[in-house]
Design a protein around this motif. Structure first.
Motif, mmCIF file in Angstrom:
data_model
loop_
_atom_site.group_PDB
_atom_site.id
_atom_site.type_symbol
_atom_site.label_atom_id
_atom_site.label_comp_id
_atom_site.label_asym_id
_atom_site.label_seq_id
_atom_site.Cartn_x
_atom_site.Cartn_y
_atom_site.Cartn_z
ATOM 1 N N LEU A 1 86.367 3.930 -54.489
ATOM 2 C CA LEU A 1 87.002 3.341 -54.857
ATOM 3 C C LEU A 1 87.384 3.670 -56.222
ATOM 4 C CD1 LEU A 1 85.301 -0.156 -54.792
ATOM 5 C CD2 LEU A 1 88.529 0.771 -53.397
ATOM 6 N N GLU B 1 89.562 7.211 -55.305
ATOM 7 C CA GLU B 1 90.717 7.408 -54.931
ATOM 8 C C GLU B 1 91.872 7.181 -55.983
ATOM 9 O OE1 GLU B 1 93.232 4.581 -51.182
ATOM 10 O OE2 GLU B 1 90.781 4.385 -51.948
ATOM 11 N N SER C 1 96.139 3.834 -53.709
ATOM 12 C CA SER C 1 96.376 2.801 -53.946
ATOM 13 C C SER C 1 96.969 2.113 -52.516
ATOM 14 C CB SER C 1 97.248 1.806 -54.412
ATOM 15 O OG SER C 1 98.606 1.493 -54.308
ATOM 16 N N GLN D 1 92.966 0.519 -51.262
ATOM 17 C CA GLN D 1 91.445 0.423 -51.976
ATOM 18 C C GLN D 1 91.252 -1.319 -51.677
ATOM 19 O OE1 GLN D 1 93.358 1.066 -55.644
ATOM 20 N NE2 GLN D 1 94.414 -0.780 -55.706
ATOM 21 N N GLN E 1 87.470 -1.943 -50.911
ATOM 22 C CA GLN E 1 86.239 -3.174 -51.921
ATOM 23 C C GLN E 1 86.492 -4.020 -50.854
ATOM 24 O OE1 GLN E 1 89.214 -6.209 -54.116
ATOM 25 N NE2 GLN E 1 87.660 -5.973 -55.458
#
Length: 212
Positions: A170, A173, A176, A179, A183
């Motif tokens: 996370l 990276e 998007s 992500q 998470q």
């Protein structure tokens, strides 16, 4: 069952219920957020001002954090007042408190890497702090329980390793695209550990889990 045992049962039960509330809250808030994508968007975006269900999402996120704090004290009572248990208590309490604080101070719209508002900065800081706190508690279990309960110690080690990998990805990276997935894997691993610990203590009893 004594009154003390009843209170302890309630506290430990928080570890079983809090993860369920957390993920149901995500599913509900995402359902009323037009165009929301679990794959690419952070969970925290459900609590921003552009989210249709932000008020209720943040309210239930606060409930989740409060239950985690209560659970932490249940774990502490179950394990006894040893130095290691105190370290685990502090980590789990801090984890729960950061969840509450993140609900009170939502991130900026889009949850950018560089927050623009004070609330966004607070949200990001305590998000990292909470992750470090809970992983410290899990690592303590891994170290202390390697002889007391080796199977759970191995499980705790896998939890720390998997969670750390997700957090590193996370941070590294820059797009998007995935992500949200990383998470959610992190959250799933951590909250599964919380439920597993709660269940193990409730099933095994204090006599099998207290430090010697």
């Amino acid at each position: 069952m004594t009154i003390r045992d009843g209170y302890l049962l309630i506290m430990l039960g928080g570890g079983l219920v809090a993860p369920i509330i957390y993920f149901l809250n995500i599913l509900w808030a995402a359902a009323v957020y037009p165009g929301y994508r679990h794959r690419s968007q952070f969970v925290s975006e459900l609590g921003t001002r552009i989210s249709s269900g932000a008020r209720y999402f943040n309210r239930w996120l606060s409930v989740t954090g409060t239950m985690l704090v209560v659970f932490a004290f249940g774990v502490y009572v179950s394990l006894g007042s040893q130095r290691e248990a105190l370290g685990i208590l502090l980590g789990l309490v801090l984890f729960g408190l950061t969840v509450v604080i993140m609900a009170v101070f939502p991130c900026d719209s889009g949850c950018p890497r560089t927050p623009q508002s004070r609330a966004g900065m607070v949200h990001g800081f305590f998000g990292v702090l909470g992750a470090l706190a809970v992983l410290t508690s899990v690592a303590l279990f891994c170290f202390v329980w390697r002889l007391i309960h080796p199977i759970f110690a191995i499980y705790s080690f896998i939890t720390v390793l998997t969670s750390t990998i997700c957090l590193v990805i996370l941070m590294l990276e820059r797009t998007s695209g995935w992500q949200g997935i990383w998470q959610r894997i992190y959250a799933g691993v951590v909250f599964s550990w919380v439920q597993a610990l709660s269940g193990l203590i409730l099933i095994s009893g204090r006599s099998l889990l207290a430090f010697h």
